[in-house]
Scaffold this active site. Structure first.
Site, PDB file in Angstrom:
ATOM      1  N   HIS A 110       0.812  -1.220   0.000  1.00  0.00           N
ATOM      2  CA  HIS A 110       0.000   0.000   0.000  1.00  0.00           C
ATOM      3  C   HIS A 110       0.847   1.272   0.000  1.00  0.00           C
ATOM      4  CE1 HIS A 110       0.374  -0.040   4.549  1.00  0.00           C
ATOM      5  NE2 HIS A 110       0.391   1.259   4.343  1.00  0.00           N
ATOM      6  N   ASP A 140       0.179  -7.547   1.590  1.00  0.00           N
ATOM      7  CA  ASP A 140       0.639  -6.158   1.702  1.00  0.00           C
ATOM      8  C   ASP A 140       2.160  -6.066   1.754  1.00  0.00           C
ATOM      9  OD1 ASP A 140       0.237  -3.428   1.712  1.00  0.00           O
ATOM     10  OD2 ASP A 140       0.071  -3.280   3.897  1.00  0.00           O
ATOM     11  N   GLY A 212       2.999   6.769   8.075  1.00  0.00           N
ATOM     12  CA  GLY A 212       4.375   6.999   7.628  1.00  0.00           C
ATOM     13  C   GLY A 212       5.315   5.908   8.097  1.00  0.00           C
ATOM     14  N   ASN A 213       4.912   5.184   9.171  1.00  0.00           N
ATOM     15  CA  ASN A 213       5.699   4.040   9.638  1.00  0.00           C
ATOM     16  C   ASN A 213       5.510   2.819   8.742  1.00  0.00           C
ATOM     17  OD1 ASN A 213       5.521   5.153  12.887  1.00  0.00           O
ATOM     18  ND2 ASN A 213       7.395   4.165  12.185  1.00  0.00           N
ATOM     19  N   SER A 214       4.469   2.834   7.916  1.00  0.00           N
ATOM     20  CA  SER A 214       4.173   1.670   7.077  1.00  0.00           C
ATOM     21  C   SER A 214       5.382   1.274   6.247  1.00  0.00           C
ATOM     22  CB  SER A 214       3.009   1.989   6.143  1.00  0.00           C
ATOM     23  OG  SER A 214       1.811   2.142   6.860  1.00  0.00           O
ATOM     24  N   THR A 230       2.849  -2.398   9.343  1.00  0.00           N
ATOM     25  CA  THR A 230       1.884  -2.283   8.246  1.00  0.00           C
ATOM     26  C   THR A 230       0.616  -1.516   8.569  1.00  0.00           C
ATOM     27  OG1 THR A 230       0.687  -3.554   6.571  1.00  0.00           O
ATOM     28  CG2 THR A 230       0.754  -4.493   8.777  1.00  0.00           C
ATOM     29  N   ILE A 232      -2.327   0.141  11.922  1.00  0.00           N
ATOM     30  CA  ILE A 232      -2.667   0.378  13.319  1.00  0.00           C
ATOM     31  C   ILE A 232      -4.170   0.210  13.487  1.00  0.00           C
ATOM     32  CG2 ILE A 232      -0.746   1.945  13.753  1.00  0.00           C
ATOM     33  CD1 ILE A 232      -2.717   4.276  13.475  1.00  0.00           C
ATOM     34  N   LEU A 269      -6.937 -25.716  -1.796  1.00  0.00           N
ATOM     35  CA  LEU A 269      -7.311 -27.084  -1.442  1.00  0.00           C
ATOM     36  C   LEU A 269      -8.632 -27.462  -2.107  1.00  0.00           C
ATOM     37  CD1 LEU A 269      -6.451 -27.045   2.363  1.00  0.00           C
ATOM     38  CD2 LEU A 269      -5.200 -28.247   0.567  1.00  0.00           C
ATOM     39  N   GLY A 270      -9.363 -26.444  -2.558  1.00  0.00           N
ATOM     40  CA  GLY A 270     -10.632 -26.704  -3.227  1.00  0.00           C
ATOM     41  C   GLY A 270     -11.825 -26.763  -2.305  1.00  0.00           C
TER      42      GLY A 270
END
Length: 457
Positions: A110, A140, A212-214, A230, A232, A269-270
């Site tokens: 992102h 992500d 901004g920490n992402s 990623t 919060i 796995l279906g």
């Protein structure tokens, strides 16, 4: 109070030794002294970590899609020929250098997904243009490459060795203020069901994580990367002590697939499953809140071959207890193709062990030219099982040829077409049945990043 605080900090400092960090205390700079005793500090560890954490800024040109403004007759009649038809979106985030020789930087999808320009700024102030090697929206995770020398890379630690209560430090660039380090501990492991789509197996921490920490680093006291920050959980948009990071083991696995295949190859796995609610548990005679009940099995898939049937309850996957349907979906989405999975399945009070292999999901596809000549250069496919489980419908665009009419109109790989003209499109079969039209303009209803808009060709 003062001596109590000193003893507490001394115990925190000595914890790094208990964790097996390779650097002895003698390697650190001479610390300050309080009442004749040295005060431990995270500074020596951070001095090695922070050069590997980078700032990432992106620019994305977003085409302004409007069914009327895209009509040349309408634009000419109202004198809109010079009106800008796209806008530029900017964003800030962080990243972690994980290979100093090849210049590989791990970050969040992102942060860089869909960006037209990626700028990576190092701690020493040098800035480089980044190239997106590949990304995986479902976890992500994204991988960026920069051509730079004198890089510092973080060693990747074993996130599966983390325990609730272990101390960690988050490093990133919150609010664009500049590189910042915050400390806390691991609050929980294996978090999922947080509302967003995709595969979730998050580390929860109370180390402050903010916008901004992402994409920044979550490290242990040894200075090893154990997570990629990623998201919060916050009612206000700011940190309230509940932050989440992608485990380093998962990020490394995604990175390996991107480098090998250019993308993450997932299988199935279906089967489709749902949570065992109190009412379902009563009907099946099983404990509530444990396992996942099978609601559908696709004929000919590994689950079908293994003898799994509708109504069975999956209790464990590879020896790990299944707490919800998300655990089964995670196993399907996070394990590599051709991996054999051991399942514990209950039916009518009897429990048995079965083995099934993760295999590629067979999805129907169609060339755009077979639908309408104006869609030449586009390839559509059915949605994957995880998307259908989330209630999505439509035909996914898997390829858009550069320079085609669809490309010029703003269509992108990853878009989902849910309507043609005034007709809903449920899947590729419905799209194929459209069979083209004689209308002067082809109006598509498209879903991208949870937003719906029109594209006119």
């Amino acid at each position: 109070m003062r001596s109590f605080g000193l003893r507490r900090w001394l115990s925190l400092g000595l914890l790094s030794m208990a964790l097996g960090c390779s650097a002895p205390p003698s390697d650190a700079a001479i610390p300050p002294v309080v009442e004749g005793q040295p005060v431990p500090s995270l500074a020596p560890m951070l001095a090695k970590v922070t050069p590997a954490v980078v700032n990432i800024s992106t620019k994305t040109r977003v085409r302004s899609a409007n069914a009327y403004f895209d009509d040349p007759v309408f634009r000419q009649f109202f004198g809109l020929q010079g009106t800008p038809r796209e806008r530029v979106e900017q964003s800030l985030g962080s990243g972690v250098v994980v290979d100093a020789v090849k210049g590989y930087v791990l970050t969040n999808n992102h942060v860089v997904g869909g960006a037209d320009d990626i700028q990576v700024t190092l701690q020493d102030g040098r800035s480089f243009t980044g190239r997106l090697v590949g990304s995986d929206p479902d976890t992500d995770v994204a991988l960026v490459k920069i051509d730079a020398d004198r890089l510092t890379a973080l060693p990747v630690g074993a996130s599966d060795a983390l325990r609730v209560g272990d101390f960690v430090v988050a490093v990133g660039d919150p609010f664009g203020l500049g590189q910042t380090a915050t400390s806390g501990m691991v609050s929980a492991l294996g978090r999922s069901g947080l509302g967003s789509k995709g595969y979730q197996n998050f580390i929860q921490t109370d180390a402050s994580i903010n916008p901004g920490n992402s994409g920044g680093a979550l490290v242990n006291l040894c200075g090893e990367l154990v997570g990629i920050n990623t998201m919060i959980f916050s009612p206000s948009g700011g940190n309230v002590g509940i932050g989440f990071a992608i485990p380093s083991n998962l990020a490394s696995q995604v990175m390996g697939q991107i480098l090998k295949f250019g993308k993450v190859r997932r299988g199935t796995l279906g089967l489709e499953v749902q949570d065992v609610t109190a009412r379902v548990a009563k009907a099946l005679g099983v404990p509530a809140g444990q396992g996942a009940v099978v609601t559908s099995v696709t004929p000919g898939t590994p689950a079908d071959v293994a003898g799994i049937s509708v109504g069975d309850v999956v209790g464990t996957v590879d020896g790990k207890a299944v707490r919800s349907a998300q655990d089964v979906r995670n196993a399907e989405g996070l394990l590599p193709l051709d991996t054999s999975v051991q399942l514990t399945v209950s039916r009518g009070g009897q429990t048995r062990q079965v083995s099934a292999k993760i295999e590629p999901e067979k999805l129907a596809s169609v060339e755009g030219s077979a639908v309408d000549p104006r869609l030449d250069g586009v390839v559509f496919s059915d949605l994957a099982g995880d998307q259908r489980n989330d209630g999505a419908f439509g035909a996914a665009i898997t390829l858009v040829k550069k320079g085609s009419a669809a490309d010029n109109a703003g269509l992108r790989a990853g878009d989902i077409v849910v309507g043609v003209g005034q007709r809903q499109v449920a899947n590729v079969k419905a799209l194929r049945a459209f069979g083209g039209g004689q209308a002067r303009q082809l109006l598509l209803t498209v879903v991208r990043s949870n937003s719906v808009y029109y594209v006119v060709l």
